[in-house]
Design a protein around this motif. Structure first.
Motif, PDB file in Angstrom:
ATOM      1  N   GLY A   1     -10.713  10.203   6.062  1.00 51.36           N
ATOM      2  CA  GLY A   1      -9.118  10.040   6.238  1.00 51.36           C
ATOM      3  C   GLY A   1      -8.743   8.807   5.091  1.00 51.36           C
ATOM      4  O   GLY A   1      -8.483   7.892   5.888  1.00 51.36           O
TER       5      GLY A   1
ATOM      6  N   VAL B   1     -16.137  -6.229 -13.400  1.00 53.58           N
ATOM      7  CA  VAL B   1     -14.852  -6.176 -12.551  1.00 53.58           C
ATOM      8  C   VAL B   1     -15.583  -5.466 -11.251  1.00 53.58           C
ATOM      9  O   VAL B   1     -15.913  -4.517 -11.275  1.00 53.58           O
ATOM     10  N   PRO B   2     -15.289  -6.125  -9.996  1.00 49.39           N
ATOM     11  CA  PRO B   2     -15.702  -5.578  -8.918  1.00 49.39           C
ATOM     12  C   PRO B   2     -14.881  -4.173  -8.738  1.00 49.39           C
ATOM     13  O   PRO B   2     -13.890  -4.163  -8.916  1.00 49.39           O
TER      14      PRO B   2
ATOM     15  N   ASP C   1     -15.928  -3.478   4.880  1.00 51.54           N
ATOM     16  CA  ASP C   1     -15.359  -3.215   6.329  1.00 51.54           C
ATOM     17  C   ASP C   1     -16.066  -1.889   6.774  1.00 51.54           C
ATOM     18  O   ASP C   1     -16.521  -1.113   5.932  1.00 51.54           O
TER      19      ASP C   1
ATOM     20  N   ILE D   1      -7.074  -4.162   2.654  1.00 52.50           N
ATOM     21  CA  ILE D   1      -7.333  -3.324   1.670  1.00 52.50           C
ATOM     22  C   ILE D   1      -7.765  -1.865   2.276  1.00 52.50           C
ATOM     23  O   ILE D   1      -7.297  -0.794   1.537  1.00 52.50           O
ATOM     24  N   THR D   2      -8.598  -2.047   3.317  1.00 49.87           N
ATOM     25  CA  THR D   2      -8.902  -0.754   3.879  1.00 49.87           C
ATOM     26  C   THR D   2      -7.895   0.016   4.497  1.00 49.87           C
ATOM     27  O   THR D   2      -7.879   1.323   4.587  1.00 49.87           O
TER      28      THR D   2
ATOM     29  N   ASP E   1      -9.834 -10.286 -11.503  1.00 46.99           N
ATOM     30  CA  ASP E   1     -10.227  -9.061 -12.260  1.00 46.99           C
ATOM     31  C   ASP E   1      -9.998  -7.927 -11.227  1.00 46.99           C
ATOM     32  O   ASP E   1      -9.451  -6.819 -11.178  1.00 46.99           O
ATOM     33  N   PHE E   2     -10.542  -8.103 -10.147  1.00 41.16           N
ATOM     34  CA  PHE E   2     -10.738  -7.048  -9.038  1.00 41.16           C
ATOM     35  C   PHE E   2      -9.303  -6.932  -8.502  1.00 41.16           C
ATOM     36  O   PHE E   2      -8.802  -5.431  -8.290  1.00 41.16           O
TER      37      PHE E   2
ATOM     38  N   HIS F   1      -7.333  -4.692 -11.003  1.00 39.36           N
ATOM     39  CA  HIS F   1      -8.327  -3.463 -10.791  1.00 39.36           C
ATOM     40  C   HIS F   1      -7.361  -2.495  -9.617  1.00 39.36           C
ATOM     41  O   HIS F   1      -7.146  -1.477  -9.946  1.00 39.36           O
ATOM     42  N   MET F   2      -7.334  -3.319  -8.644  1.00 38.70           N
ATOM     43  CA  MET F   2      -6.904  -2.568  -7.487  1.00 38.70           C
ATOM     44  C   MET F   2      -5.337  -2.418  -7.247  1.00 38.70           C
ATOM     45  O   MET F   2      -4.943  -1.560  -6.680  1.00 38.70           O
TER      46      MET F   2
ATOM     47  N   LYS G   1      -3.521   1.160  -7.443  1.00 37.01           N
ATOM     48  CA  LYS G   1      -3.897   1.819  -6.452  1.00 37.01           C
ATOM     49  C   LYS G   1      -3.189   1.496  -5.046  1.00 37.01           C
ATOM     50  O   LYS G   1      -3.370   2.478  -4.338  1.00 37.01           O
ATOM     51  N   ILE G   2      -2.844   0.375  -5.035  1.00 39.85           N
ATOM     52  CA  ILE G   2      -2.088  -0.047  -3.533  1.00 39.85           C
ATOM     53  C   ILE G   2      -0.674   0.436  -3.575  1.00 39.85           C
ATOM     54  O   ILE G   2       0.272   0.344  -4.243  1.00 39.85           O
ATOM     55  N   GLU G   3      -0.485   0.960  -2.253  1.00 39.22           N
ATOM     56  CA  GLU G   3       0.782   1.437  -1.975  1.00 39.22           C
ATOM     57  C   GLU G   3       1.601   0.307  -1.419  1.00 39.22           C
ATOM     58  O   GLU G   3       1.234  -0.379  -0.139  1.00 39.22           O
TER      59      GLU G   3
ATOM     60  N   ARG H   1      -6.841   8.148   1.426  1.00 36.01           N
ATOM     61  CA  ARG H   1      -5.829   8.358   0.733  1.00 36.01           C
ATOM     62  C   ARG H   1      -6.444   8.826  -0.581  1.00 36.01           C
ATOM     63  O   ARG H   1      -7.580   8.277  -1.204  1.00 36.01           O
TER      64      ARG H   1
ATOM     65  N   ILE I   1     -16.350  -0.146   1.611  1.00 30.17           N
ATOM     66  CA  ILE I   1     -16.020   0.508   3.085  1.00 30.17           C
ATOM     67  C   ILE I   1     -17.185   0.995   3.552  1.00 30.17           C
ATOM     68  O   ILE I   1     -17.736   2.009   2.915  1.00 30.17           O
TER      69      ILE I   1
ATOM     70  N   ASN J   1      -4.882   0.052   3.873  1.00 30.11           N
ATOM     71  CA  ASN J   1      -4.068   0.663   2.696  1.00 30.11           C
ATOM     72  C   ASN J   1      -4.443   1.904   2.229  1.00 30.11           C
ATOM     73  O   ASN J   1      -4.028   2.775   1.599  1.00 30.11           O
ATOM     74  N   MET J   2      -5.781   2.140   2.387  1.00 32.97           N
ATOM     75  CA  MET J   2      -6.514   3.531   1.940  1.00 32.97           C
ATOM     76  C   MET J   2      -6.533   4.503   3.043  1.00 32.97           C
ATOM     77  O   MET J   2      -6.879   5.441   2.879  1.00 32.97           O
ATOM     78  N   LEU J   3      -6.594   3.913   4.279  1.00 36.75           N
ATOM     79  CA  LEU J   3      -6.963   4.892   5.618  1.00 36.75           C
ATOM     80  C   LEU J   3      -5.479   5.703   5.991  1.00 36.75           C
ATOM     81  O   LEU J   3      -4.594   5.325   5.531  1.00 36.75           O
ATOM     82  N   SER J   4      -5.875   7.137   6.116  1.00 38.81           N
ATOM     83  CA  SER J   4      -4.808   7.704   6.367  1.00 38.81           C
ATOM     84  C   SER J   4      -5.503   8.574   7.708  1.00 38.81           C
ATOM     85  O   SER J   4      -6.516   8.941   7.755  1.00 38.81           O
TER      86      SER J   4
ATOM     87  N   PHE K   1       0.190   8.808   6.540  1.00 36.84           N
ATOM     88  CA  PHE K   1      -0.104   7.692   5.986  1.00 36.84           C
ATOM     89  C   PHE K   1       1.417   6.674   6.014  1.00 36.84           C
ATOM     90  O   PHE K   1       2.415   7.402   5.547  1.00 36.84           O
TER      91      PHE K   1
END
Lengths: 125, 288
Positions: free
Chosen positions: B108, B51-52, B97, A4-5, A39-40, A43-44, A47-49, B110, B77, A7-10, A20
């Motif tokens: 850095g 919702v988390p 994390d 998950i992290t 639920d989480f 929600h996520m 946002k996920i690529e 997104r 994070i 996926n957010m890092l670039s 990215f």
């Protein structure tokens, strides 16, 4: 570091336009069990690529995610098999040792004890 | 605060192995950190739908603040520049994390993926130049700019800060506003020097309807009459010095008359002033 992290890092180097997704070079992968929370994940999900996640999961040795991004209907449906897979890929696989590689410059960010070292050199800021 | 760690050494050097361990084994610090992060989470005003959320902890250190986030059921994070602090966090098996990174180099991450950010006693480190390549203004700009990008619409960022002076607080706030954030300062216990805590509450996108009040000490601020404007916890940032009067100058300069008057004034004060002559305040030649 979980996916998950990842996926957010670039990549943050100055001048890099498309840092990215970072490519994963895995040396050691561990798994930790985490409580399942649909639920989480719902929600996520927006946002996920997806492509990056599938590729990253493959690099870590987990190939059960479908190639194409699934429909929202699959997410909302009562069937939790897909969400379980997503949960495992996002939150339970940890990259312990290895490296992240910037797709544009090829710069390596080493990962030690699960912590990626994202510090930049002075000429990269 | 007699000794500020910012003055001693840069963060990645100050928080070495022994300092990191000391920091995390002191029950007083642990308690304060937990209280501060609890309060920061409260100010973050996440929607209460169980919702988390996916949060960012900037300057997470050994994960003391992250623990509070985990207790509230959110994912996070953590970013820190001190490898020793992160090692302690790994030993304590925090749930989030961890990233080793420098917030002054920009995050850095997104765009639009983070639901909220907190930072406990970290942002003031940005105001120091620890290396020759460090320029606090640029680092603040990089930090707030990248933070603004990675937050989703309507998300908040809450920073607990210990600014060293009004000027420093203003510097931090100005860069936050320049990056596009709205929001302001919430001061808890404004009348107590020890308990006083400042939180910078920034919103991304929409303007907040209300910012929570600062905590008050019950009954202790009754004797203070000028607390009207602090009643709602907001304090405007202002300097004690008035801005200097703009000096009236035109293209021609101030003129001979003005110079003669000033010389006369100076003479009356008893200063040694050269005598007036035809050369006094004459114009320079054009080659100058």
């Amino acid at each position: 570091m979980r996916l998950i992290t990842h996926n957010m890092l670039s990549c943050n180097i100055k001048g890099v336009t498309n840092g990215f997704p970072l490519k994963i070079e895995a040396e050691k992968v561990i798994e930790k069990e985490v409580d399942f929370n649909p639920d989480f994940l719902k929600h996520m999900f927006a946002k996920i690529e997806w492509k990056a996640l599938v590729e990253a999961a493959r690099a870590m040795g987990y190939g059960e995610l479908p190639e194409d991004s699934p429909d929202v209907a699959v997410i909302e449906s009562a069937d939790e098999t897909f969400l379980k897979k997503l949960h495992h890929a996002l939150l339970e696989i940890h990259l312990e040792e290895g490296a992240l590689v910037c797709p544009e410059t090829g710069r390596k960010f080493p990962v030690n004890k699960g912590i990626p070292n994202m510090l930049l050199h002075e000429d990269e800021v | 605060m007699s000794s500020r760690p910012e003055f001693l050494a840069p963060p990645e050097i100050f928080y070495d192995d022994s300092e990191a361990r000391k920091y995390t084994s002191s029950s007083r610090i642990v308690e304060i950190q937990a209280r501060l992060s609890e309060r920061a989470l409260e100010l973050l005003a996440l929607p209460e739908d169980d919702v988390p959320r996916f949060l960012l902890d900037i300057g997470c250190g050994s994960g003391l603040s992250g623990e509070t986030i985990s207790e509230n059921g959110h994912q996070w994070i953590g970013l820190d520049i001190s490898a020793s602090m992160l090692n302690v966090a790994v030993e304590r098996e925090v749930e989030g994390d961890l990233l080793l990174g420098d917030m002054g180099q920009g995050l850095g991450i997104r765009p639009g993926v983070i639901d909220g950010a907190i930072s406990i006693s970290a942002v003031q480190w940005l105001c120091n130049a620890d290396k020759s390549s460090h320029e606090p203004r640029l680092r603040l700009k990089a930090f707030f700019g990248s933070l603004y990008r990675c937050l989703s619409r309507g998300a908040r960022a809450v920073f607990q800060v210990y600014p060293e002076s009004i000027a420093q607080r203003e510097l931090i706030l100005r860069h936050a506003l320049q990056a596009g954030f709205g929001g302001g300062l919430v001061v808890d216990y404004p009348h107590s020097t020890k308990k006083r805590k400042e939180f910078l509450v920034l919103t991304c996108g929409s303007v907040p309807t209300s910012i929570n009040d600062g905590h008050k000490e019950s009954g202790s601020d009754d004797d203070d009459d000028d607390s009207e404007d602090e009643e709602n916890g907001m304090v405007c940032v202002s300097d004690r010095n008035r801005p200097r009067k703009k000096q009236r100058t035109n293209k021609k300069g101030k003129g001979r008359e003005w110079v003669l008057r000033k010389k006369e004034q100076s003479r009356r004060k008893g200063n040694d002033v050269p005598a007036d002559s035809k050369y006094t305040a004459r114009k320079r030649k054009s080659r100058f």
